[in-house]
Design an enzyme around this catalytic site. Structure first.
Site, PDB file in Angstrom:
ATOM      1  N   GLU A 111       0.854  -1.183   0.000  1.00 36.05           N
ATOM      2  CA  GLU A 111       0.000   0.000   0.000  1.00 36.05           C
ATOM      3  C   GLU A 111       0.883   1.223   0.000  1.00 36.05           C
ATOM      4  O   GLU A 111       2.017   1.157   0.445  1.00 36.05           O
ATOM      5  CB  GLU A 111      -0.790   0.069   1.314  1.00 36.05           C
ATOM      6  N   LYS A 113       2.139   4.671   1.558  1.00 37.45           N
ATOM      7  CA  LYS A 113       2.186   5.206   2.911  1.00 37.45           C
ATOM      8  C   LYS A 113       1.633   6.624   2.833  1.00 37.45           C
ATOM      9  O   LYS A 113       2.253   7.520   2.275  1.00 37.45           O
ATOM     10  CB  LYS A 113       3.609   5.216   3.431  1.00 37.45           C
ATOM     11  N   ASP A 115       0.543  10.234   3.932  1.00 43.57           N
ATOM     12  CA  ASP A 115       1.240  11.143   4.828  1.00 43.57           C
ATOM     13  C   ASP A 115       0.256  12.084   5.518  1.00 43.57           C
ATOM     14  O   ASP A 115      -0.147  13.096   4.959  1.00 43.57           O
ATOM     15  CB  ASP A 115       2.268  11.930   4.008  1.00 43.57           C
ATOM     16  N   TYR A 222      -6.326   1.684   6.404  1.00 43.39           N
ATOM     17  CA  TYR A 222      -5.299   0.709   6.047  1.00 43.39           C
ATOM     18  C   TYR A 222      -5.193  -0.496   6.975  1.00 43.39           C
ATOM     19  O   TYR A 222      -4.379  -1.364   6.764  1.00 43.39           O
ATOM     20  CB  TYR A 222      -3.928   1.384   5.931  1.00 43.39           C
ATOM     21  N   LYS A 309      10.855   3.811   2.235  1.00 44.52           N
ATOM     22  CA  LYS A 309      10.805   5.266   2.046  1.00 44.52           C
ATOM     23  C   LYS A 309      11.389   5.640   0.692  1.00 44.52           C
ATOM     24  O   LYS A 309      12.482   5.186   0.342  1.00 44.52           O
ATOM     25  CB  LYS A 309      11.621   5.959   3.142  1.00 44.52           C
ATOM     26  N   CYS A 403      28.350  26.881  28.139  1.00 40.16           N
ATOM     27  CA  CYS A 403      26.908  26.717  28.000  1.00 40.16           C
ATOM     28  C   CYS A 403      26.269  28.036  27.572  1.00 40.16           C
ATOM     29  O   CYS A 403      26.523  29.078  28.193  1.00 40.16           O
ATOM     30  CB  CYS A 403      26.323  26.261  29.334  1.00 40.16           C
ATOM     31  N   CYS A 406      23.962  29.182  30.815  1.00 41.56           N
ATOM     32  CA  CYS A 406      24.456  29.511  32.157  1.00 41.56           C
ATOM     33  C   CYS A 406      25.954  29.792  32.153  1.00 41.56           C
ATOM     34  O   CYS A 406      26.537  30.048  33.203  1.00 41.56           O
ATOM     35  CB  CYS A 406      24.120  28.396  33.142  1.00 41.56           C
ATOM     36  N   CYS A 421      26.551  20.351  29.624  1.00 39.61           N
ATOM     37  CA  CYS A 421      26.704  21.406  30.608  1.00 39.61           C
ATOM     38  C   CYS A 421      26.578  20.733  31.968  1.00 39.61           C
ATOM     39  O   CYS A 421      25.545  20.146  32.278  1.00 39.61           O
ATOM     40  CB  CYS A 421      25.619  22.470  30.443  1.00 39.61           C
ATOM     41  N   CYS A 427      21.297  25.344  35.830  1.00 41.47           N
ATOM     42  CA  CYS A 427      21.156  25.711  34.424  1.00 41.47           C
ATOM     43  C   CYS A 427      19.676  25.626  34.046  1.00 41.47           C
ATOM     44  O   CYS A 427      19.068  24.554  34.104  1.00 41.47           O
ATOM     45  CB  CYS A 427      22.004  24.746  33.601  1.00 41.47           C
TER      46      CYS A 427
HETATM   47  P1  AMP Z   1       5.875   6.015  11.370  1.00 35.32           P
HETATM   48  O1  AMP Z   1       5.023   7.168  11.826  1.00 35.32           O
HETATM   49  O2  AMP Z   1       6.955   6.400  10.420  1.00 35.32           O
HETATM   50  O3  AMP Z   1       6.306   5.137  12.475  1.00 35.32           O
HETATM   51  O4  AMP Z   1       4.928   5.121  10.468  1.00 35.32           O
HETATM   52  C1  AMP Z   1       3.787   4.556  10.991  1.00 35.32           C
HETATM   53  C2  AMP Z   1       2.591   5.318  10.518  1.00 35.32           C
HETATM   54  O5  AMP Z   1       2.448   5.247   9.117  1.00 35.32           O
HETATM   55  C3  AMP Z   1       1.331   4.742  11.038  1.00 35.32           C
HETATM   56  O6  AMP Z   1       1.041   5.204  12.322  1.00 35.32           O
HETATM   57  C4  AMP Z   1       0.315   5.252  10.042  1.00 35.32           C
HETATM   58  O7  AMP Z   1      -0.225   6.449  10.513  1.00 35.32           O
HETATM   59  C5  AMP Z   1       1.121   5.598   8.808  1.00 35.32           C
HETATM   60  N1  AMP Z   1       0.654   4.937   7.592  1.00 35.32           N
HETATM   61  C6  AMP Z   1       0.370   5.583   6.446  1.00 35.32           C
HETATM   62  N2  AMP Z   1      -0.036   4.743   5.500  1.00 35.32           N
HETATM   63  C7  AMP Z   1      -0.038   3.510   6.041  1.00 35.32           C
HETATM   64  C8  AMP Z   1      -0.368   2.223   5.549  1.00 35.32           C
HETATM   65  N3  AMP Z   1      -0.767   2.033   4.303  1.00 35.32           N
HETATM   66  N4  AMP Z   1      -0.251   1.176   6.391  1.00 35.32           N
HETATM   67  C9  AMP Z   1       0.174   1.354   7.661  1.00 35.32           C
HETATM   68  N5  AMP Z   1       0.504   2.553   8.187  1.00 35.32           N
HETATM   69  C10 AMP Z   1       0.400   3.628   7.391  1.00 35.32           C
HETATM   70 ZN    ZN Z   2      24.200  25.372  31.384  1.00 34.37          ZN
END
Ligand code: AMP
Ligand code: ZN
Length: 665
Positions: A111, A113, A115, A222, A309, A403, A406, A421, A427
């Protein structure tokens, strides 16, 4: 037709039109006709309030205002996903899971991913009853009222689907809608939103659900979570979810081999920009649900899924300045302040530089043109310098010696990548940071008290450390800026309630360097009280499973510090839990010490997690794969056939749930 029947029939009809329009994108009536029917329903509901239904199509317009979102615990934890960046990574993953399953016969589902922001929807009797954000995976915010306004989410599932289930998806803002929102903002003289993802997740936290209703949010599903064993594969469950009204994108594909998975990846790497929404990769999942269950989860992510990715986008820009941030443990993080630049849909002004070594290794200097990349993290990083553009008068970067907060001289211990520090108790960001950590969700989870309030309390001189919280009085808090009597009361109650938080969480809350959640759990279980822990010698500490030199030394340093000793004594006097409770103690034993268990199948008297906890509470270890080191396999119904063969091959004893219970009693 009775009024009730009329209302019911209008609701069903409107649900169907919503579905046609927002999920199928094939409306069968005009917007005008839809509005007429909706108004008719609204009038009937107004006259007959006894038929109120939170899932009525009239509720889609919102109107409920939420001041503070309730925290809700997930029935099933929401995990993160492991990432992969190359075909090799995927091949390695396949090898690992083939080994664990003892078969090469694995089908995959691919599938995109999506965003956005993840959401968990709970349905009972086919009715949406709750929608909760992922939060930290264990608990999130209840945003049900806002979610009801998203038109592509069915409020009532239909057809021959399971009736009680959770379904997970991503709340997204399709690019079209996002751009329209921004055009409007620009016309109104407002700052445009940075990117669709943050805007989507920000929308879920708007207090006025009528505002949320106006935003063109969408929800792509999903994952189905259900106790029913109706479906055999992940894709089958999603296809049925689609039939019963959920928006499941149809670019989902089953693949018999990794080769086919690679084709899918390549295709979408090239075509992703023509999608109506943003995607940053592909999620590959083991399709067979029984195999998924056998593979289980690591501490962080399912073993049966992996995200791939797409290559990160890169840009170059000028580095203007390096500033230094001080964390709660005193660790110094250098930050690059950049000429603002557009990158993967966001405007980037700052990037992390990690530590002094990194700066030296890449030879990063002020006024250099640097390459910036955005990976999965929110903060982009600098990956190199364009030396052709280096100014003639450039000089190597001198790392900070003092630092920034501080002015204490920084120290760097051998083996540490970071500078620190050392002014732990003087601090400001360390003092505030420690208190903020103490009250955070995974630690003492003090409700009503947020980071900003801690800042205020500190500025007013009311608290200097976490023990001071317990001396606070309502009258001291009320005069603070923007503080009402009710919220002051809540803070005091939250602090009072934190005295019930179990020892392992308290130990984590203390913020001892290198003592994270898991380590705190281990130490609490082993030493049983703060006194025992603080009196432990270096040797006693490293004798504990998975406790190394670094952690041991850090605990010794903490325990030898007079200020810390005083703080702990004060916490004790207020009644904070500094030892494990009698009840917990009673449930714990060392009966299973040295034994390694593998758990497989479905159980009746306890669920899988309870079973695993019982093993650990009694000193045993849980492992996910069978090997020569395995002592017992606790087998429930439907134990994976490959596990069974493997166990028999290695001659490992297979016991039932009841055998196990007898063992610990
Ligand atoms: P991450 O946030 O990088 O750990 O990735 C996990 C997140 O990817 C999950 O919490 C989902 O919100 C998201 N996600 C988006 N598309 C999908 C998909 N097709 N299957 C599973 N997770 C997904
Ligand atoms: Zn400090």
């Amino acid at each position: 037709m009775t009024t009730q029947q009329k209302i019911q029939s209008l609701r069903e009809e409107l649900h169907q039109h919503n579905y046609n329009y927002y999920v199928l994108d094939k409306p069968t009536i005009s917007d005008y006709e839809f509005d007429i029917k909706l108004r008719e329903l609204q009038e009937l509901e107004d006259k007959n309030p006894e038929f109120y239904d939170p899932n009525s199509p009239t509720q889609r317009v919102g109107g409920e205002v939420t001041k503070k979102f309730e925290t809700a615990t997930h029935k099933n934890r929401m995990y993160s996903l492991d990432n992969s960046y190359s075909k090799e990574d995927l091949l390695d993953w396949e090898k690992r899971i083939q080994k664990m399953l003892g078969t090469e016969d694995i089908e995959y589902s691919c599938e995109l991913k999506y965003d956005g922001a993840s959401i968990n929807l709970t349905f009972e009797n086919g009715q949406l009853v709750k929608a909760v954000t992922r939060g930290d995976g264990f608990q999130g915010d209840d945003v049900t009222a806002n979610i009801r306004t998203i038109k592509s989410i069915p409020l009532v599932s239909n057809g021959d689907f399971v009736s009680d289930f959770e379904i997970r998806g991503e709340i997204i803002l399709p690019l079209d809608g996002f751009n329209k929102m921004n055009e409007e903002r620009i016309v109104n003289g407002e700052e445009p939103y940075r990117n669709p993802r943050n805007t989507a997740s920000g929308s879920l936290k708007l207090q006025d659900s009528a505002e949320v209703a106006k935003r063109p949010l969408d929800c792509l599903l999903y994952h189905l979570v259900s106790d029913s064993r109706k479906y055999k594969t992940h894709t089958e469950s999603l296809e049925n979810a689609r039939k019963s009204g959920f928006k499941v994108p149809d670019n989902l594909k089953t693949c018999k081999t990794l080769e086919e998975v690679f084709e899918f990846l390549e295709y979408w790497d090239h075509h992703r920009h023509s999608l109506p929404y943003e995607t940053d990769g592909v999620v590959v999942k083991v399709n067979n649900l029984q195999q998924q269950e056998e593979l289980g989860y690591t501490a962080k992510a399912p073993r049966w899924a992996i995200a791939y990715k797409f290559k990160a986008e890169q840009v170059s820009t000028v580095l203007h300045e390096i500033t230094y941030q001080v964390g709660r443990t005193g660790a110094i993080t250098p930050v690059a302040n950049l000429e603002p630049v557009q990158l993967a849909g966001t405007i980037v002004k700052r990037a992390s530089l990690h530590n002094a070594d990194q700066i030296e290794k890449l030879d990063i200097r002020i006024n250099d043109t640097v390459f910036v990349e955005k990976g999965g993290e929110i903060i982009p990083k600098i990956i190199g310098v364009d030396f052709t553009k280096r100014p003639a008068d450039s000089r190597p970067t001198q790392y900070a010696t003092h630092c920034p907060e501080c002015h204490t001289e920084l120290v760097r211990k051998e083996g540490d990548a970071k500078h620190y520090c050392p002014n732990e108790f003087g601090c400001a960001p360390q003092i505030t940071g420690r208190i903020q950590h103490y009250i955070s969700r995974k630690a003492m989870d003090i409700e009503g008290l947020g980071g900003e309030t801690v800042d205020l309390l500190r500025k007013e001189g009311l608290i200097e450390n976490y023990a001071d919280l317990y001396d606070l009085k309502v009258e001291q808090i009320i005069p603070l800026e923007r503080m009402a009597e009710k919220s002051a009361q809540n803070i005091i109650e939250g602090i009072e309630k934190s005295k019930e938080v179990p020892f392992e969480k308290v130990l984590f809350a203390l913020g001892i360097r290198f003592v994270g959640e898991t380590v705190a759990k281990k130490l609490a279980k082993h030493f049983k009280s703060m006194d025992n822990l603080m009196n432990a010698s270096f040797e006693e500490l490293i004798a504990v499973d998975e406790i190394g030199d670094r952690i041991a030394q850090s605990i010794i340093n903490f325990s030898n510090d007079l200020e810390n000793i005083q703080l702990i004594n004060r916490l004790k006097s207020y009644g904070v839990q500094l030892e494990i409770s009698a009840e917990e103690q009673a449930n714990q034993s060392e009966t299973l010490a040295g034994k390694v268990f593998v758990v497989s199948g479905v159980f009746h008297q306890m669920n899988r997690n309870e079973l695993k906890k019982a093993i650990e509470d009694n000193g045993g270890k849980v492992s996910s794969s069978i090997s020569k080191k395995t002592s017992f396999i606790v087998a429930g119904d439907n134990m994976g056939p490959s596990k069974l063969t493997k166990a028999q091959d290695l001659g490992i004893e297979i016991i039932s749930e009841q055998d196990f219970i007898n063992m610990i009693n």
